[in-house]
Design a protein around this motif. Structure first.
Motif, mmCIF file in Angstrom:
data_model
loop_
_atom_site.group_PDB
_atom_site.id
_atom_site.type_symbol
_atom_site.label_atom_id
_atom_site.label_comp_id
_atom_site.label_asym_id
_atom_site.label_seq_id
_atom_site.Cartn_x
_atom_site.Cartn_y
_atom_site.Cartn_z
ATOM 1 N N ALA A 122 0.658 -0.926 0.060
ATOM 2 C CA ALA A 122 -0.195 0.121 0.182
ATOM 3 C C ALA A 122 1.269 1.045 0.046
ATOM 4 O O ALA A 122 0.723 2.399 -0.693
ATOM 5 N N LEU A 123 1.446 1.483 0.935
ATOM 6 C CA LEU A 123 2.992 2.482 0.542
ATOM 7 C C LEU A 123 3.967 2.647 -0.199
ATOM 8 O O LEU A 123 3.555 3.607 -0.979
ATOM 9 N N GLN A 124 3.896 1.636 -0.882
ATOM 10 C CA GLN A 124 4.973 1.838 -2.209
ATOM 11 C C GLN A 124 4.413 2.201 -3.149
ATOM 12 O O GLN A 124 4.233 3.162 -3.884
ATOM 13 N N TRP A 125 2.649 1.739 -3.506
ATOM 14 C CA TRP A 125 1.981 2.323 -4.853
ATOM 15 C C TRP A 125 1.365 3.612 -4.210
ATOM 16 O O TRP A 125 1.448 4.787 -4.836
ATOM 17 N N HIS A 126 1.574 4.328 -2.851
ATOM 18 C CA HIS A 126 1.224 5.666 -3.089
ATOM 19 C C HIS A 126 2.192 6.099 -3.411
ATOM 20 O O HIS A 126 1.510 7.034 -4.003
ATOM 21 N N LYS A 127 3.589 6.165 -2.917
ATOM 22 C CA LYS A 127 4.481 6.253 -3.560
ATOM 23 C C LYS A 127 4.646 6.378 -4.470
ATOM 24 O O LYS A 127 4.950 7.592 -5.187
ATOM 25 N N GLU A 128 3.764 5.953 -5.647
ATOM 26 C CA GLU A 128 4.055 5.818 -7.475
ATOM 27 C C GLU A 128 3.935 6.278 -7.356
ATOM 28 O O GLU A 128 3.468 7.563 -8.010
ATOM 29 N N ALA A 133 0.149 8.879 4.245
ATOM 30 C CA ALA A 133 -1.589 7.154 2.928
ATOM 31 C C ALA A 133 -2.059 7.402 4.113
ATOM 32 O O ALA A 133 -2.463 6.903 5.199
ATOM 33 N N LEU A 134 -3.707 7.843 3.948
ATOM 34 C CA LEU A 134 -4.290 8.185 4.961
ATOM 35 C C LEU A 134 -4.803 6.879 4.892
ATOM 36 O O LEU A 134 -5.513 6.544 6.472
ATOM 37 N N ALA A 135 -5.197 5.611 3.879
ATOM 38 C CA ALA A 135 -6.259 4.812 4.457
ATOM 39 C C ALA A 135 -5.509 4.159 4.976
ATOM 40 O O ALA A 135 -5.384 3.683 5.863
ATOM 41 N N PRO A 136 -4.488 3.744 4.398
ATOM 42 C CA PRO A 136 -3.610 2.451 4.892
ATOM 43 C C PRO A 136 -3.207 3.473 6.650
ATOM 44 O O PRO A 136 -3.280 2.390 7.292
ATOM 45 N N LEU A 137 -2.869 4.751 6.673
ATOM 46 C CA LEU A 137 -2.892 4.966 7.918
ATOM 47 C C LEU A 137 -3.654 4.760 9.222
ATOM 48 O O LEU A 137 -3.643 4.438 10.610
ATOM 49 N N ALA A 138 -5.532 5.099 8.328
ATOM 50 C CA ALA A 138 -6.683 4.487 9.743
ATOM 51 C C ALA A 138 -6.826 3.041 9.803
ATOM 52 O O ALA A 138 -6.589 2.705 11.448
ATOM 53 N N ILE A 139 -6.681 2.296 8.620
ATOM 54 C CA ILE A 139 -6.473 0.206 8.763
ATOM 55 C C ILE A 139 -5.727 -0.029 9.673
ATOM 56 O O ILE A 139 -5.183 -0.638 10.553
#
Length: 283
Positions: free
Chosen positions: A222-228, A244-250
């Motif tokens: 998720a974080l790699q895709w966010h970065k891309e 990365a708001l969504a991954p942060l919340a989950i």
């Protein structure tokens, strides 16, 4: 072994001045909400921008002004839906350290699935159980009134999150429906859906299964895709790319469920995950 995913390059030259302007504009909007509560949409947008932007210079969210910004964004996001759903003429909402009397707004242009998802994520990050519950009771019919530009996966994901939080039936089926709705063959913007909207669904799936290894891999992805996504030149200096708001919340859900967070990144403010600031002041 902890994975580390550094943030994409982001200029910091005029950051302090920019934050001061954002703070002033946000406060002005907030102070005007009692006179015109339909400014909640603009207030939600700018307070969320400020929360993200605070993490440019404070990526761990370790200092008080950063937490204050996140708490304020959370309060405004929740107020959008409190004002839209109340059956009274007014509703009391605490925003930026003050109890404010807002007018009932009913459906507005800004009362959308996207606004709900952001409000929900912020409430999760701030561990505001009552606000999460209130958001989980927002009727889908309200979100569909202004949802013409939103696709079906938004509604399926909202239904999944509401069911997960409230402990409702058919959670697995609803999550599968949300994932199926992100099929690149049926969505209008496969890149955004694949890199930003699908990953939290996979993360929640791993939490439900209590799959530590699977969660770690899904969070890394998720974080790699966010970065891309946010490294692309036209997006690289936009505030939503900072966190990365969504991954942060989950990840906050996972942390509270006893799953270890084995990925470190400036996209994932560690102090927010560990809930260090929660309870610092009345919210």
């Amino acid at each position: 072994m902890v994975s580390i995913i550094p943030r994409h390059p982001f200029p910091t030259g005029n950051a302090e001045e920019g934050l001061a302007v954002l703070q002033e504009n946000a406060q002005e909007l907030i102070d005007g909400l009692e006179a015109d509560s339909t400014d909640l949409g603009d207030a939600q947008r700018i307070t969320l921008t400020l929360a993200h932007s605070r993490c440019l210079l404070d990526p761990r969210a370790a200092i008080f002004p950063t937490w204050d910004a996140w708490a304020t964004a959370m309060q405004v996001g929740s107020a959008v839906f409190a004002a839209a759903t109340t059956v009274e003429e007014q509703v009391q909402c605490r925003i930026a350290h003050k109890d404010r009397t807002l007018q009932a707004t009913g459906p507005q242009w800004y009362v959308t699935p996207g606004a709900w998802i952001n409000a929900f994520y912020l409430a999760v990050v701030c561990r505001e159980r009552d606000r999460i519950t209130a958001l989980s009771q927002v009727p889908m019919s309200l979100l569909r009134e202004n949802g013409s530009r939103f696709e079906e996966y938004h509604y399926a994901w909202i239904d999944t999150l509401q069911t997960y939080w409230l402990g409702g039936p058919d959670l697995g089926q609803k999550l599968v429906a949300a994932v199926d709705a992100t099929d690149p063959q049926v969505v209008a913007d496969p890149e955004t859906v694949g890199k930003l909207l699908y990953p939290p669904m996979e993360l929640l799936h791993r939490i439900i299964r209590k799959d530590q290894a699977g969660f770690t891999q899904a969070l890394t992805n998720a974080l790699q895709w966010h970065k891309e996504y946010w490294s692309e030149e036209s997006r690289s200096v936009q505030a939503p790319g900072l966190v990365a708001l969504a991954p942060l919340a989950i990840a906050c859900f996972a942390h509270d469920a006893g799953i270890s967070i084995e990925v470190e990144s400036e996209y994932l403010p560690a102090v927010l995950i560990k809930r260090n600031w929660c309870g610092e002041f009345p919210t």
